[in-house]
Write an enzyme that holds these catalytic residues in place. Structure first.
Site, PDB file in Angstrom:
ATOM      1  CE  LYS A 140      51.085 -12.949  18.854  1.00  0.00           C
ATOM      2  NZ  LYS A 140      51.455 -11.278  19.084  1.00  0.00           N
ATOM      3  CG  HIS A 293       6.844 -22.459  -6.319  1.00  0.00           C
ATOM      4  ND1 HIS A 293       8.155 -22.741  -5.963  1.00  0.00           N
ATOM      5  CD2 HIS A 293       5.804 -23.472  -7.060  1.00  0.00           C
ATOM      6  CE1 HIS A 293       7.375 -24.490  -6.530  1.00  0.00           C
ATOM      7  NE2 HIS A 293       6.211 -24.294  -6.988  1.00  0.00           N
TER       8      HIS A 293
END
Length: 530
Positions: A140, A293
């Site tokens: 922060k 595939h």
């Protein structure tokens, strides 16, 4: 650059990798080091001067160490905005020195959660409180404080401090973002594990049906994954692609596999490698799976990997060209030579004998991956992306004992046919729906994948077969809605069929099988793969 302030660093880490070297470097740069119990002992043992936090705050640790850094002199020093006169006045009035560097990593909650038999009490003690509080406070206040949560960042931070005297604004900002990701990941791990325990589920639970009394899935889904590598491209060269690995133990998976040689991987390579790797783990005997595939185009089992690959290739040698191959044993030289006899894109195995590596290294562009031993079940759940959301489901892991499948025709399958049906059924689970697999007991001979009608999948599987189908078996991932698929199989000479059953026209389908003298069993389980 950082503003004025004392050169004070707080170090409190569970993972002490590199912390002594870091402390020594910081001390040489004029930093005063504050540290908590275990970290302080490690630093002192390495000859690094350090002040224990309990001495600094005047408050010893209490509650068996649950409270040691939760003190105004710690958090005031981290959170003070030293650009504000009022904050500086508060620090002076309270006798608090500003802290410009916070080095913290957290208790290993995930490691404990993944350990078999870990109790809830053990997990509770692995919920870090002071660590996340310091990390969040430092992140922060990143305009004035650098926060480090990853030991891998120590060298770069030290170099920047040595070269510039302080961390650059952009460095502190980047470290803050990483710190918030660290605490978010930590909190997500706690929530997910406690929620699994609340619902009675675990990451490795295999279900055949959802539990009746408890929710199957969490109210909120958090996806936590770290970047493994950027890929050559996505599904197509104009798309970018990247591979991420989920948190926790993912050993034995494609995401954790080590690439030993070959060109960079593409998105499609990863998808096909995973399809092959998941399929090959179905078999106990030495096995080879060739994928093209995202569909198996050949599967074989044998007493050796060489013969298994030869059988897999014979199913569809045209499609095997340029395919992806997975083996379920450490690959030997004979198997490697057999695989290397054709052009392949990728190869994955649990490991490789040295002689096999010598064979494969001659194929410079062949991507070779070492995955380690596959886990009993894939980690986590099956997650897929849709526009605006996600689909989550259990992995398809429900086992079937083919010997106990329900025979529905006048002729029951022979023991040999049951063995072949078991083999075909395991393969069908990994073929895109509608899936039809023609097989013998040790190899596929024809695969029909991804057709919009089941009868067309049967026709395709028969058409693809390079050997006579007569006497072979057929596995279907879902029921036959009409008898036409069975009629087509009968024309080709299929001897036995395994399918889930459950069609409104089951009686007509069974009648078609009886007319052809086929044996048919109902598994009662569907294996759609979309």
């Amino acid at each position: 650059m950082t503003g004025p302030g004392s050169k004070r660093a707080l170090l409190s880490v569970f993972d002490k990798t590199g912390v002594v070297d870091l402390g020594r470097e910081l001390a040489s740069l004029g930093y005063t080091l504050l540290s908590s119990g275990g970290t302080a002992s490690t630093l002192k043992g390495g000859g690094v001067p350090v002040m224990e936090i309990a001495r600094y705050t005047g408050q010893p640790e209490i509650l068996e160490g649950r409270v040691k850094t939760l003190h105004p002199k710690v958090h005031g020093g981290i959170l003070a905005d030293i650009a504000k006169e009022s904050h500086r006045a508060d620090l002076d009035r309270s006798g608090i020195e500003p802290i410009s560097l916070v080095v913290v990593n957290l208790y290993p909650f995930r490691d404990v959660a993944s350990r078999p038999g870990a109790s809830l009490e053990e997990l509770i003690e692995m919920i870090d409180i002071g660590g996340p509080a310091m990390v969040r406070a430092a992140a922060k206040n990143h305009r004035h404080v650098g926060v480090i949560v990853d030991p891998a960042d120590y060298p770069a931070v030290v170099r920047e401090l040595r070269d510039g005297g302080a961390l650059r604004d952009e460095t502190r900002f980047a470290l803050a973002v990483k710190a918030f990701a660290h605490t978010a990941s930590y909190d997500a791990a706690i929530r997910d594990e406690l929620d699994r325990r609340r619902t009675g589920a675990t990451a490795k639970t295999v279900r055949t049906s959802p539990p009746a009394a408890t929710p199957a899935f969490p109210d909120r889904l958090t996806i936590e994954a770290g970047l493994v590598q950027a890929l050559r491209y996505g599904e197509n060269p104009h798309q970018r692609g990247a591979l991420y690995a989920e948190s926790g133990d993912i050993s034995g998976t494609v995401a954790a596999a080590r690439q030993l040689q070959g060109k960079d991987l593409s998105f499609n390579n990863i998808v096909d490698l995973d399809a092959a790797w998941r399929a090959v783990r179905e078999f106990d005997r030495p096995a080879a799976v060739i994928v093209k595939h995202n569909n198996p185009c050949g599967v074989g089992v044998a007493s050796s990997l060489k013969d298994a690959f030869a059988k897999a290739r014979q199913c569809d040698p045209t499609s095997a060209f340029g395919g992806i191959v997975a083996f379920n044993r450490a690959l030997d030289a004979a198997g490697a030579a057999e695989a290397a006899s054709i052009f392949l894109e990728c190869l994955i195995a649990p490991g490789y004998e040295a002689a096999a590596r010598d064979v494969l290294v001659e194929k410079k562009n062949l991507r070779v991956l070492e995955a380690g031993q596959a886990p009993a079940a894939p980690p986590g759940s099956d997650l897929r992306r849709v526009t605006g959301g996600y689909l989550l489901q259990d992995w398809d892991m429900a086992p079937i004992d083919m010997s106990k499948a329900r025979a529905v025709t006048r002729r029951r399958p022979s023991a040999e046919e049951l063995g072949a049906l078991d083999f075909a059924w395991k393969v069908a689970k990994h073929v895109k729906s509608n899936a039809i697999v023609l097989a013998r007991s040790d190899r596929t001979i024809g695969i029909g994948a991804g057709q919009m009608s089941r009868v067309d999948s049967v026709r395709l599987a028969v058409m693809k077969s390079l050997v006579p189908v007569k006497g072979a078996v057929l596995a279907s991932d879902a029921f036959f809605p009409f008898r036409d698929g069975i009629d087509e199989a009968a024309k080709a000479g299929v001897a036995a069929v395994a399918q889930p059953g459950g069609s409104l026209k089951d009686s007509e389908v069974i009648a078609a099988a009886d007319e052809a003298g086929m044996a048919m069993v109902f598994t009662g389980l569907r294996h759609f793969r979309h």
